[in-house]
Structure formats: structure tokens, C-alpha cells
Design a protein around this motif. Structure first.
Motif, PDB file in Angstrom:
ATOM      1  N   SER A  60       0.844  -1.187   0.000  1.00  0.00           N
ATOM      2  CA  SER A  60       0.000   0.000   0.000  1.00  0.00           C
ATOM      3  C   SER A  60       0.884   1.242   0.000  1.00  0.00           C
ATOM      4  O   SER A  60       2.056   1.179   0.339  1.00  0.00           O
ATOM      5  N   PHE A  61       0.290   2.355  -0.388  1.00  0.00           N
ATOM      6  CA  PHE A  61       1.011   3.628  -0.377  1.00  0.00           C
ATOM      7  C   PHE A  61       0.948   4.266   1.006  1.00  0.00           C
ATOM      8  O   PHE A  61       0.008   4.041   1.759  1.00  0.00           O
ATOM      9  N   VAL A  62       1.932   5.093   1.293  1.00  0.00           N
ATOM     10  CA  VAL A  62       1.956   5.894   2.506  1.00  0.00           C
ATOM     11  C   VAL A  62       1.884   7.344   2.052  1.00  0.00           C
ATOM     12  O   VAL A  62       2.600   7.743   1.134  1.00  0.00           O
ATOM     13  N   GLU A  63       1.031   8.124   2.667  1.00  0.00           N
ATOM     14  CA  GLU A  63       0.930   9.549   2.341  1.00  0.00           C
ATOM     15  C   GLU A  63       2.284  10.220   2.600  1.00  0.00           C
ATOM     16  O   GLU A  63       2.982   9.881   3.558  1.00  0.00           O
ATOM     17  N   ALA A  64       2.637  11.176   1.752  1.00  0.00           N
ATOM     18  CA  ALA A  64       3.932  11.843   1.854  1.00  0.00           C
ATOM     19  C   ALA A  64       4.157  12.450   3.243  1.00  0.00           C
ATOM     20  O   ALA A  64       5.256  12.350   3.799  1.00  0.00           O
ATOM     21  N   GLU A  65       3.118  13.053   3.803  1.00  0.00           N
ATOM     22  CA  GLU A  65       3.289  13.691   5.118  1.00  0.00           C
ATOM     23  C   GLU A  65       3.454  12.663   6.236  1.00  0.00           C
ATOM     24  O   GLU A  65       3.899  12.999   7.327  1.00  0.00           O
ATOM     25  N   ASP A  66       3.120  11.392   5.972  1.00  0.00           N
ATOM     26  CA  ASP A  66       3.283  10.326   6.965  1.00  0.00           C
ATOM     27  C   ASP A  66       4.580   9.542   6.773  1.00  0.00           C
ATOM     28  O   ASP A  66       4.889   8.660   7.576  1.00  0.00           O
TER      29      ASP A  66
END
Length: 86
Positions: A60-66
Motif C-alpha cells: 500500500s502507499f503511505v501519504e507523503a506527510e506520513d
């Protein structure tokens, strides 16, 4: 554990390249190297720009800010550092 998608690790065999998502992949002209207790790992690094609404077939992807590169295991951080240095 946080990490990059990739093939199974194999000894002396060419890895099977199943991309985790449909994209225009580019291979960096370098590899990340990491030594574990009983073996050496060499990682070929491929990159792609992918919209966040596209669904990967693996992981899955991780949000850039996370995303914090410090959360990556050492071998994955080496790959990240090589990518950032390009």
C-alpha cells in the motif's frame, strides 16, 4: 515493516520482475548493497511516478506527510538515499 516493493530475494538467480503497479518504470544506474550476517544483498532500484489514487497489486502507499525515511530498515534506506541522490 516499512519497505519498498520488490521481488523475492534469490541466490544466483535472476529475480522475477513483477511490478507492484502499472507505471512507466525507470531503472537507476546503480544498486544498493547491504550485508547481513550470512549474505550480501544487492538491490536494483526502479522508480516511477504514480498517482495516489492508483491501487498497487502488492502493499500500500503511505501519504507523503506520513513518510519518514528514518522509519525504513537500513537496506531500504540505502535504496532511498541512492534515489534521492539522483
Amino acid at each position: 515493516m516499512l519497505g519498498w516493493p520488490g521481488s523475492d530475494w534469490q541466490e544466483n538467480d535472476a529475480p522475477v520482475h513483477d511490478a507492484p503497479i502499472k507505471a512507466e518504470w525507470k531503472t537507476l544506474n546503480t544498486e544498493a548493497r547491504h550485508t547481513f550476517t550470512h549474505f550480501h544483498l544487492r538491490l536494483k532500484i526502479c522508480t516511477a511516478l504514480v498517482p495516489m489514487d492508483r491501487t498497487p497489486t502488492v502493499g500500500s502507499f503511505v501519504e507523503a506527510e506520513d513518510f519518514d525515511p528514518g522509519d525504513l530498515p537500513t537496506a531500504m534506506r540505502k535504496a532511498y538515499d541512492l534515489y534521492r541522490g539522483t
